[in-house]
Design an enzyme around this catalytic site. Sequence first.
Site, PDB file in Angstrom:
ATOM      1  N   ASP A 183       0.976  -1.583   0.045  1.00 54.45           N
ATOM      2  CA  ASP A 183       0.228   0.150   0.071  1.00 54.45           C
ATOM      3  C   ASP A 183       0.967   0.861  -0.146  1.00 54.45           C
ATOM      4  O   ASP A 183       0.422   2.639  -0.656  1.00 54.45           O
ATOM      5  CB  ASP A 183      -1.036   0.176   1.054  1.00 54.45           C
ATOM      6  CG  ASP A 183      -2.394  -1.068   1.335  1.00 54.45           C
ATOM      7  OD1 ASP A 183      -2.199  -1.759  -0.516  1.00 54.45           O
ATOM      8  OD2 ASP A 183      -2.457  -1.269   2.298  1.00 54.45           O
ATOM      9  N   ASN A 282      -4.410   9.154   2.632  1.00 58.69           N
ATOM     10  CA  ASN A 282      -4.910   8.430   2.937  1.00 58.69           C
ATOM     11  C   ASN A 282      -5.652   9.042   4.561  1.00 58.69           C
ATOM     12  O   ASN A 282      -6.618   8.574   5.143  1.00 58.69           O
ATOM     13  CB  ASN A 282      -3.646   7.795   4.230  1.00 58.69           C
ATOM     14  CG  ASN A 282      -4.254   5.721   3.550  1.00 58.69           C
ATOM     15  OD1 ASN A 282      -4.523   5.791   2.571  1.00 58.69           O
ATOM     16  ND2 ASN A 282      -2.954   5.535   4.378  1.00 58.69           N
ATOM     17  N   ASP A 312      -4.138  11.913  22.766  1.00 57.57           N
ATOM     18  CA  ASP A 312      -2.659  11.123  21.999  1.00 57.57           C
ATOM     19  C   ASP A 312      -3.108  12.360  20.453  1.00 57.57           C
ATOM     20  O   ASP A 312      -2.053  12.697  19.988  1.00 57.57           O
ATOM     21  CB  ASP A 312      -2.329   9.762  21.702  1.00 57.57           C
ATOM     22  CG  ASP A 312      -1.820   9.502  22.982  1.00 57.57           C
ATOM     23  OD1 ASP A 312      -1.301   9.683  24.801  1.00 57.57           O
ATOM     24  OD2 ASP A 312      -2.146   8.109  23.195  1.00 57.57           O
ATOM     25  N   THR A 323      -9.081   2.203   6.699  1.00 56.11           N
ATOM     26  CA  THR A 323      -9.188   1.337   7.000  1.00 56.11           C
ATOM     27  C   THR A 323      -7.608   1.240   7.258  1.00 56.11           C
ATOM     28  O   THR A 323      -7.005  -0.338   7.318  1.00 56.11           O
ATOM     29  CB  THR A 323      -9.034   0.413   6.189  1.00 56.11           C
ATOM     30  OG1 THR A 323      -9.023   0.382   4.458  1.00 56.11           O
ATOM     31  CG2 THR A 323     -10.397  -0.523   5.203  1.00 56.11           C
ATOM     32  N   ALA A 324      -6.974   2.162   7.714  1.00 54.29           N
ATOM     33  CA  ALA A 324      -5.488   2.010   8.094  1.00 54.29           C
ATOM     34  C   ALA A 324      -5.193   2.643   9.555  1.00 54.29           C
ATOM     35  O   ALA A 324      -6.186   1.563  10.274  1.00 54.29           O
ATOM     36  CB  ALA A 324      -5.167   3.053   7.438  1.00 54.29           C
TER      37      ALA A 324
END
Length: 445
Positions: A183, A282, A312, A323-324
């Site tokens: 990817d 992304n 954080d 989806t990452a």
Amino acid sequence: MEMNREKLCTSKADVSSDSAYHCSACHDDEEWSSMSRGRAKSRSLSASPALGSTKEFRRTRSLHGPCPVTTFGPKACMLQNPKTIMHIQDPASQRLTWNKPPKSVLVIKKIRDASLLQPFKELCVYLTEENNMIVYVEKKVLEDPAIANDDNFGPVKKKFCTFREDYDDISNQIDFIICLGGDGTLLYASSLFQGSVPPVMAFHLGSLGFLTPFNFENFQSQVTQVIEGNAALVLRSRLKVKVVKEHREKMTVQNGIEENGVVPTNIEKEVGKQIMQYQVLNEVVVDRGPSSYLSNVDVFLDGHLITTVQGDGVIVSTPTGSTAYAAAAGASMIHPNVPAIMITPICPHSLSFRPIVVPAGVELKIMLSPDARNTAWVSFDGRKRQEICHGDSISITTSCYPLPSICFRDPVSDWFESLAECLHWNVRKKQNNFAVEERILSVYI
């Protein structure tokens, strides 16, 4: 009786006049649904045929939701504003075609991976010798000793056009892109094109390969189909990001000592603004960096403060990026055809801070909260990491330049296959069925 007849005529006239507010796709769906009553509705997930005949290419259902009726009750309707009209093609009908035959191709290979040397050489030989194409390769790829010292590959290598990232602009010279790796190669291809992106064909030769649907075994026939324009496309939306930083210069007093004898610290002086823009496939990640304190950043939507993130950090992602990192942080997974932006907190110090999805057209702005104890850090698809200080801002909206990713089958099948193969979505041992005796006993109980 006359009144009822008049009402009936009026209602018919209203229906006919309201038809101007309906789209043809809605009428087609309504006609199809009325014709199909009484029988099971079916939907094909197979790839659409080539654009030969309209009847064969027509689908029974659209991937878009139905066009909403813009009349509400007998007298209310939506104010028509021609400036806000947006025409979106049905994603199921998105097919690749060429205005002219493609002549140049950019081959992106994963660096420092010996297993990709042979596929890279085979692909380049096929493109240059059998298809007579101009192959662009990044210069550092050819600096690999296994490629530089291969005398048999020398005649092919001489035909390459090379470039260097951040130095050479190849945006108007590439017809399509082939990625060999995981990817990360697709993310890298996106970063090379800050405007319009050529079609991308990604081969699964990496570790995960969620965004790389093609296997390399039959690459000749698959590449040939793409060159001939016979392929489905999924348009992966990108984020247009603008970072505005207050440009500061550190100044110290000469000799390092002030008149009162105190040794001063560095003084930052604002001398203007620095503006940087990025196209992100992304996600944009704002985090606390090396500091041990909570990050404290304000999130604005179309100029309105919607929340302050204390934790954080926060992830602003596209549907492709859902989806990452966002998925690892607990967000839902969104199909890339859904026009949306996802906001996901990273370890928020709150039990009620859940990820949210906002429309693709909004503009988000992220700034350090005035009472933040420390600075924040931002990265774009894991690259270009930099510090964000007080007064700096990050503006994010959906870009008008998507990444056209070539599908192996079609956008729906490819996505669910990646969920199953790469992320093992909803994998569970199946529940055993009852034995015959147990089934009979359960009926009586």
